[in-house]
Design a protein around this motif. Structure first.
Motif, PDB file in Angstrom:
ATOM      1  N   VAL A 322       6.906  29.068   9.134  1.00  0.00           N
ATOM      2  CA  VAL A 322       6.309  27.733   9.170  1.00  0.00           C
ATOM      3  C   VAL A 322       6.608  26.963  10.456  1.00  0.00           C
ATOM      4  N   HIS A 323       7.571  27.404  11.265  1.00  0.00           N
ATOM      5  CA  HIS A 323       7.871  26.790  12.572  1.00  0.00           C
ATOM      6  C   HIS A 323       8.250  25.306  12.468  1.00  0.00           C
ATOM      7  N   LYS A 324       8.536  24.836  11.262  1.00  0.00           N
ATOM      8  CA  LYS A 324       8.703  23.401  11.010  1.00  0.00           C
ATOM      9  C   LYS A 324       7.491  22.607  11.549  1.00  0.00           C
ATOM     10  N   GLY A 325       6.325  23.250  11.438  1.00  0.00           N
ATOM     11  CA  GLY A 325       5.106  22.608  11.917  1.00  0.00           C
ATOM     12  C   GLY A 325       4.845  22.820  13.396  1.00  0.00           C
ATOM     13  N   GLN A 326       5.882  23.150  14.163  1.00  0.00           N
ATOM     14  CA  GLN A 326       5.860  23.383  15.623  1.00  0.00           C
ATOM     15  C   GLN A 326       5.555  22.118  16.413  1.00  0.00           C
ATOM     16  N   ILE A 327       4.490  21.394  16.059  1.00  0.00           N
ATOM     17  CA  ILE A 327       4.143  20.165  16.765  1.00  0.00           C
ATOM     18  C   ILE A 327       4.017  19.041  15.743  1.00  0.00           C
ATOM     19  N   PHE A 328       4.933  18.091  15.781  1.00  0.00           N
ATOM     20  CA  PHE A 328       4.845  16.948  14.881  1.00  0.00           C
ATOM     21  C   PHE A 328       3.564  16.164  15.193  1.00  0.00           C
ATOM     22  N   PRO A 329       2.812  15.722  14.160  1.00  0.00           N
ATOM     23  CA  PRO A 329       3.172  15.599  12.749  1.00  0.00           C
ATOM     24  C   PRO A 329       2.682  16.724  11.853  1.00  0.00           C
ATOM     25  N   PHE A 330       2.368  17.909  12.404  1.00  0.00           N
ATOM     26  CA  PHE A 330       1.866  18.981  11.559  1.00  0.00           C
ATOM     27  C   PHE A 330       2.904  19.404  10.525  1.00  0.00           C
ATOM     28  N   GLY A 331       4.176  19.180  10.825  1.00  0.00           N
ATOM     29  CA  GLY A 331       5.219  19.504   9.866  1.00  0.00           C
ATOM     30  C   GLY A 331       5.072  18.764   8.550  1.00  0.00           C
ATOM     31  N   LEU A 332       4.451  17.579   8.572  1.00  0.00           N
ATOM     32  CA  LEU A 332       4.222  16.836   7.326  1.00  0.00           C
ATOM     33  C   LEU A 332       3.266  17.585   6.415  1.00  0.00           C
ATOM     34  N   VAL A 333       2.327  18.309   7.004  1.00  0.00           N
ATOM     35  CA  VAL A 333       1.406  19.131   6.216  1.00  0.00           C
ATOM     36  C   VAL A 333       2.141  20.342   5.643  1.00  0.00           C
ATOM     37  N   VAL A 334       2.992  20.971   6.468  1.00  0.00           N
ATOM     38  CA  VAL A 334       3.733  22.147   6.046  1.00  0.00           C
ATOM     39  C   VAL A 334       4.572  21.854   4.809  1.00  0.00           C
ATOM     40  N   ARG A 335       5.175  20.688   4.764  1.00  0.00           N
ATOM     41  CA  ARG A 335       6.059  20.336   3.648  1.00  0.00           C
ATOM     42  C   ARG A 335       5.337  20.287   2.312  1.00  0.00           C
ATOM     43  N   CYS A 336       4.037  20.160   2.344  1.00  0.00           N
ATOM     44  CA  CYS A 336       3.260  20.117   1.098  1.00  0.00           C
ATOM     45  C   CYS A 336       3.137  21.493   0.458  1.00  0.00           C
ATOM     46  N   PHE A 337       3.419  22.559   1.223  1.00  0.00           N
ATOM     47  CA  PHE A 337       3.163  23.911   0.728  1.00  0.00           C
ATOM     48  C   PHE A 337       4.417  24.756   0.561  1.00  0.00           C
TER      49      PHE A 337
END
Length: 410
Positions: A322-337
């Motif tokens: 998941v790369h912790k989203g790699q580029i914030f704020p994509f990490g907020l989307v990752v946390r949903c899954f």
């Protein structure tokens, strides 16, 4: 093939939608003429399909062209995502300001933000974040995790497991980045060296010369890896050949007993395998159920997903993806899954999950608020004095247990 078509359809829809939003923001701010708008739209279409162009040129053997397209196209991908994110935040600000005006029955003209000013703010922020993100992607950190367990005897000393994940060797991540990663691995002096998938990338050029660099890393307990989704995108047979040439034993729904107190198990990336019509050799539950009484059970799985049936059947699952989203704020989307996007999570039944942020980059050579990592996991006896453990890269090393392979003096 149908799975690939579905993936491309979803990707093109989302990436195209991102460009459509950016196109609208440019039109609102700069009011370009018809000819300029057509040129802008045409350029955006080229960028939308650039990942496919990269793949086609690379497969055709035009490596230099493919690498140039990858650097430009994927850097653009990161920048347009940042632009859309900042612009969306400013649109939310305008919406909240409109609601505040309505509630207060006031114009609040001093707080207004025009489309043009918002556009310029977005460009400045994207330029600054983009430059920082290029630097952050090269700044690899060593994350140190200590796990106390009665399953590791005191005589064994700390067992040092070094994890890399999501390196994405290929057109963009090459020798220079791999040298940085392996410098961190060497400094950690691994007993056990593991890779939790996506060692290679879908845009996989001739990277066979990099295998030797990885193979030279000493690890007396061995080197083990599992497949990620990009091993399938790059071509499974070719990816497995490279991973094995790099010195890794690839665990494909199987387990290996290292010694009396440590067992390692690993599974293929199930979602990718099924997409390519590959049926798992054994279920996750069946694989892990057979490890009872075999000491500390280390479980390698690319995606940080937890199977209910496997709860309590491993001591530590290590993952990436998941790369912790790699580029914030994509990490907020990752946390949903996913239950955890980075770091350690304590699970029920004395189990744990560690999720790496990844050691390289996928797509854009940019990271923002998600620096790459090499992970040092130390397994120590439950009664060990943690203050005596040395940090990664210090000069002296505590001896391994007599059951381990002797390590050369350094």
């Amino acid at each position: 093939m149908s799975g690939v078509i579905v993936f491309l359809t979803i990707f093109l829809s989302l990436y195209g939608g991102l460009h459509l939003y950016a196109f609208i923001k440019v039109r609102q701010a700069l009011h370009p003429g018809a000819g300029q708008s057509v040129a802008l739209a045409a350029g955006m279409v080229v960028f939308i399909v650039s990942p496919m162009l990269v793949r086609w040129t690379e497969k055709a053997g035009h490596e230099t062209i493919a690498r140039a397209l990858a650097l430009v196209g994927y850097t653009w991908m990161g920048l347009v995502f940042l632009f859309a994110s900042v612009s969306f935040a400013l649109d939310l600000y305008r919406l909240l300001l409109a609601l505040l005006r309505w509630a207060l029955r006031s114009e609040l003209s001093g707080m207004a933000l025009s489309q043009r000013h918002g556009f310029m703010i977005s460009l400045l922020l994207v330029a600054g974040i983009g430059l920082y993100g290029l630097f952050e992607a090269l700044t690899i950190r060593t994350e140190h995790v200590t796990i106390k367990t009665p399953k590791i005897p005191a005589s064994a000393g700390p067992i040092r497991i070094v994890q890399i994940s999501d390196v994405h060797l290929g057109l963009i991540v090459g020798k220079m980045r791999l040298e940085r990663i392996l410098a961190k691995v060497k400094a950690a002096e691994p007993d056990l060296f593991i890779s939790t998938g996506d060692l290679v990338d879908g845009q996989m050029d001739d990277i066979s010369t990099l295998a030797r660099m990885i193979r030279e890393i000493p690890a007396p307990y061995g080197k083990y890896a599992v497949t990620g989704n990009h091993e399938y995108y790059a071509g499974l047979d070719r990816s497995l050949e490279f991973t094995r040439a790099a010195g890794f034993h690839v665990l494909r729904d199987e387990a290996v007993r290292i010694n009396d107190y440590l067992t390692i198990a690993g599974v293929d990336d199930t979602a990718s395998a099924q997409r390519y019509g590959i049926v798992p050799k054994v279920s996750e539950k069946a694989l892990l159920s057979g490890l009872s009484g075999q000491g500390f059970r280390l479980f390698l799985k690319h995606r940080p997903l937890l199977e209910k049936e496997a709860a309590g059947l491993f001591d530590l699952q290590v993952s990436g993806h998941v790369h912790k989203g790699q580029i914030f704020p994509f990490g907020l989307v990752v946390r949903c899954f996913y239950p955890k996007d980075a770091g350690f999570l304590r699970l029920e039944k004395n189990s744990g999950l560690y999720v790496s942020r990844g050691s390289g980059t996928w797509g854009p050579p940019i990271r923002f608020l998600s620096p790459p990592e090499v992970t040092l996991i130390e397994l120590v006896h439950d009664g060990a004095d943690l203050s005596r453990l040395r940090p990664a890269g210090s000069a002296t090393r505590k001896p391994l247990s007599s059951s381990a392979q002797d390590r050369p003096e350094q």
